[in-house]
Design a protein around this motif. Structure first.
Motif, short mmCIF file in Angstrom:
data_model
loop_
_atom_site.label_atom_id
_atom_site.label_comp_id
_atom_site.label_asym_id
_atom_site.label_seq_id
_atom_site.Cartn_x
_atom_site.Cartn_y
_atom_site.Cartn_z
N SER A 65 59.49 56.32 44.24
CA SER A 65 60.34 55.35 43.53
C SER A 65 59.57 54.31 42.73
O SER A 65 60.19 53.44 42.12
CB SER A 65 61.25 54.63 44.53
N GLY A 66 58.24 54.40 42.75
CA GLY A 66 57.47 53.35 42.08
C GLY A 66 57.80 51.98 42.65
O GLY A 66 58.04 51.02 41.92
N CYS A 67 57.88 51.90 43.98
CA CYS A 67 58.24 50.65 44.68
C CYS A 67 59.65 50.18 44.34
O CYS A 67 59.91 48.98 44.25
CB CYS A 67 57.22 49.54 44.42
N GLY A 68 60.53 51.13 44.14
CA GLY A 68 61.92 50.79 43.83
C GLY A 68 62.17 50.46 42.38
O GLY A 68 63.28 50.07 42.00
N ASN A 69 61.16 50.62 41.53
CA ASN A 69 61.28 50.27 40.10
C ASN A 69 61.63 51.45 39.20
O ASN A 69 61.87 51.27 38.01
CB ASN A 69 59.98 49.63 39.61
N SER A 70 61.65 52.67 39.74
CA SER A 70 61.92 53.84 38.91
C SER A 70 63.38 53.85 38.45
O SER A 70 64.24 53.20 39.07
CB SER A 70 61.63 55.13 39.68
N THR A 71 63.64 54.59 37.41
CA THR A 71 65.01 54.71 36.90
C THR A 71 65.93 55.29 37.97
O THR A 71 67.05 54.81 38.16
CB THR A 71 65.03 55.62 35.65
N ALA A 76 70.44 55.03 40.82
CA ALA A 76 71.10 55.87 41.82
C ALA A 76 70.70 55.52 43.25
O ALA A 76 71.11 56.21 44.19
CB ALA A 76 70.79 57.34 41.54
N ASN A 77 69.93 54.45 43.44
CA ASN A 77 69.43 54.06 44.76
C ASN A 77 68.68 55.20 45.45
O ASN A 77 68.61 55.24 46.68
CB ASN A 77 70.58 53.58 45.66
N ASN A 78 68.12 56.12 44.67
CA ASN A 78 67.39 57.26 45.23
C ASN A 78 65.91 56.89 45.27
O ASN A 78 65.24 56.89 44.24
CB ASN A 78 67.63 58.51 44.38
N HIS A 79 65.40 56.58 46.47
CA HIS A 79 64.02 56.12 46.62
C HIS A 79 63.05 57.22 47.03
O HIS A 79 61.86 56.96 47.17
CB HIS A 79 63.96 54.98 47.64
N PHE A 80 63.57 58.45 47.22
CA PHE A 80 62.70 59.52 47.71
C PHE A 80 62.74 60.76 46.82
O PHE A 80 62.19 61.79 47.18
CB PHE A 80 63.08 59.90 49.15
N GLY A 81 63.36 60.65 45.66
CA GLY A 81 63.37 61.77 44.72
C GLY A 81 64.06 63.01 45.26
O GLY A 81 63.71 64.13 44.88
N ILE A 82 65.03 62.83 46.15
CA ILE A 82 65.70 63.99 46.76
C ILE A 82 66.75 64.56 45.79
O ILE A 82 67.62 63.83 45.31
CB ILE A 82 66.34 63.63 48.11
N LYS A 83 66.60 65.85 45.54
CA LYS A 83 67.53 66.54 44.64
C LYS A 83 68.81 66.92 45.39
O LYS A 83 68.85 66.91 46.61
CB LYS A 83 66.86 67.77 44.03
N CYS A 84 69.85 67.25 44.62
CA CYS A 84 71.17 67.49 45.23
C CYS A 84 71.15 68.60 46.26
O CYS A 84 71.56 68.40 47.39
CB CYS A 84 72.19 67.81 44.13
N GLY A 85 70.70 69.79 45.87
CA GLY A 85 70.78 70.93 46.78
C GLY A 85 72.22 71.41 46.90
O GLY A 85 73.16 70.68 46.59
#
Length: 198
Positions: A65-71, A76-85
């Motif tokens: 998440s770049g310390c919570g700074n990523s888009t 989307a409050n997604n801090h772990f880059g988890i895809k939908c699946g």
């Protein structure tokens, strides 16, 4: 003369507004230290419940998440880059990653993202071997996450290990980890130095 003065005022006000806006944007970025301070307790709690090293949770969140700074974290409050699946029934956002317009999970809060990360690792068979490692063996966990395909970056494991060692996040995996980590930060900032007698 009056008109020139008004134009000059508008230019100055526009410049000041731009500077203030830029300052606000820069100020809103979360530093790594602030991010760790905010989420360390959650990472420790997940270690106690699931056995996931707190250092791994924090390092993944920092990297993903770049310390919570990523888009993705901001929108989307997604801090772990988890895809939908295929099994995901929650909120979704589309974001370019390995391919264009991939589906990522969206959460109502960052807390939900941290909780889902723990459940995601705990509930999938491909990650089950990780739980055979000790909850303070961050090196095996980092290498195992890469091996299990959590991320495609070839140096993903090394990146996690570097963050953990640079920030001494392994302290969070120990008994009284939060206190140990806070003491380390205080010492680093020079807050533990005894006052010299005059």
């Amino acid at each position: 003369m009056f008109q020139h003065h008004t134009i000059l005022q508008k230019v100055v006000l526009t410049a000041l507004f731009a500077l203030c806006s830029f300052g606000l944007t820069a100020q809103q970025r979360i530093t790594r230290s602030e991010y760790i301070a905010k989420w360390a307790d959650v990472a420790i709690e997940h270690k106690e419940i699931y056995g996931i090293p707190a250092s791994i949770t924090m390092a993944q969140a920092i990297v993903e998440s770049g310390c919570g700074n990523s888009t993705l974290a901001r929108t989307a409050n997604n801090h772990f880059g988890i895809k939908c699946g295929s099994s995901w029934t929650g909120g979704k956002v589309y974001h370019d990653d390995d391919a264009k317009g991939e589906c990522f999970r969206a959460y109502d809060s960052a807390e939900e993202s941290f909780a889902d990360h723990a459940e995601f690792l705990n509930g999938r068979s491909r990650y089950q071997f990780l739980f055979d490692y000790a909850s303070d063996d961050y090196v095996s966990w980092a290498k195992g996450l890469k091996q299990a395909g959590y991320a495609t970056a070839p140096t993903y494991a090394e990146g996690l290990i570097k963050v953990i060692e640079d920030e001494k996040l392994y302290l969070l995996d120990r008994k009284n980890g939060r206190k140990l980590y806070d003491d380390y930060v205080a010492e680093k900032l020079g807050l533990n130095k005894p006052k010299q007698e005059e």
